[in-house]
Write a protein that holds these residues in place. Structure first.
Motif, short mmCIF file in Angstrom:
data_model
loop_
_atom_site.label_atom_id
_atom_site.label_comp_id
_atom_site.label_asym_id
_atom_site.label_seq_id
_atom_site.Cartn_x
_atom_site.Cartn_y
_atom_site.Cartn_z
N ALA A 79 5.12 -9.57 5.40
CA ALA A 79 3.92 -9.29 4.62
C ALA A 79 3.46 -10.53 3.86
O ALA A 79 2.26 -10.80 3.76
CB ALA A 79 4.18 -8.14 3.65
N ILE A 80 4.41 -11.29 3.34
CA ILE A 80 4.06 -12.53 2.65
C ILE A 80 3.45 -13.52 3.63
O ILE A 80 2.45 -14.18 3.33
CB ILE A 80 5.30 -13.13 1.96
CG1 ILE A 80 5.74 -12.24 0.80
CG2 ILE A 80 5.03 -14.54 1.46
CD1 ILE A 80 7.10 -12.61 0.25
N SER A 83 -0.15 -12.37 4.57
CA SER A 83 -1.16 -12.20 3.52
C SER A 83 -1.96 -13.49 3.36
O SER A 83 -1.46 -14.59 3.59
CB SER A 83 -0.50 -11.81 2.20
OG SER A 83 0.35 -12.84 1.77
N ALA A 90 -10.87 -12.92 -3.06
CA ALA A 90 -10.70 -11.61 -2.42
C ALA A 90 -12.08 -10.97 -2.21
O ALA A 90 -12.96 -11.12 -3.05
CB ALA A 90 -9.84 -10.71 -3.29
N THR A 166 0.98 -12.73 13.52
CA THR A 166 1.16 -14.06 12.95
C THR A 166 0.73 -15.12 13.96
O THR A 166 0.05 -16.09 13.62
CB THR A 166 2.63 -14.29 12.54
OG1 THR A 166 3.00 -13.27 11.63
CG2 THR A 166 2.81 -15.63 11.90
#
Length: 174
Positions: A79-80, A83, A90, A166
Motif C-alpha cells: 500500500a505504501i 500510494s 490530493a 506496481t
C-alpha cells in the motif's frame, strides 16, 4: 545449578522478547517515516509471536507470524509503494461519491447488525464442542480446509495484483 542456569536463560530470553516487542512498538509509533513505522510493526508483531512461544502456544505464534507479519505487514508495504507521493495535491472529494459511499457503508452495517440481532448466540460450553486451539486447527485442516485454501488464494491474488499494478504504474510514470 543447571536448573538455575536454565531458568536464568529462560527469563533472559523472555526479557529480550519483551524488549523487542516494546522497541518495535516505539519504532512503529514515533518516527515520521512510514517505512520505519511498518518495520517497527513487523518487529513488534514478531515479539508478540515470541511471547506466544514463551507461553507454549506454538500454533498462535506461527499464525501471528504467518498472518500478521507475513500478510498484513506485506500488504501495508504494498500500500505504501502504490500510494501517490505526499507532495502531490490530493484530488477534491465529490459530494455524490461521498454520499454513495456513506450509503453503502450504512447498508452494510445494517445488514451485519440485522444478522447479529437475529442470530441465537450460545456459549461454546452449551454446544458441547471444545473450542481449543487444537480443535480449531483440526477443523481448519479437515472440515473447513476449503475455506482455508480460498483465503490463501485470495491473499495470493492480492499480492500478484499489487505486483502487477506496481509494474504498470512504473511503466506509466517513466
Amino acid at each position: 545449578m543447571t536448573s538455575f542456569l536454565t531458568d536464568g536463560l529462560i527469563h533472559a530470553a523472555f526479557w529480550v522478547v519483551v524488549g523487542l516487542t516494546f522497541g518495535g512498538a516505539v519504532l512503529a509509533v514515533f518516527p515520521r517515516n512510514i517505512v520505519y513505522n511498518v518495520l517497527g510493526l513487523i518487529v513488534c508483531l514478531s515479539g508478540v509471536a515470541g511471547l506466544f512461544l514463551y507461553l507454549g502456544s506454538f500454533f498462535l505464534a506461527l499464525m501471528q507470524l504467518l498472518i500478521y507479519v507475513g500478510a498484513i505487514c506485506v500488504a501495508i508495504v504494498f500500500a505504501i509503494m502504490l500510494s501517490p507521493p505526499l507532495h502531490l495535491e490530493a484530488p477534491k472529494r465529490r459530494i455524490p461519491k461521498l454520499v454513495l459511499s456513506a450509503g453503502a457503508a450504512g447498508l452494510f452495517f445494517a445488514a451485519i447488525a440485522a444478522v447479529s440481532w437475529k442470530t441465537a448466540w450460545k456459549p461454546a460450553a452449551q454446544r458441547g464442542t471444545d473450542w481449543s486451539i487444537t480443535t480449531i486447527g483440526h477443523f481448519l485442516l479437515t472440515k473447513y480446509s476449503l475455506v482455508f485454501e480460498v483465503i490463501s488464494l485470495v491473499l495470493l491474488v492480492a499480492i500478484i495484483g499489487a505486483i502487477l499494478t506496481t509494474g504498470f504504474s512504473r511503466r506509466l510514470s517513466s
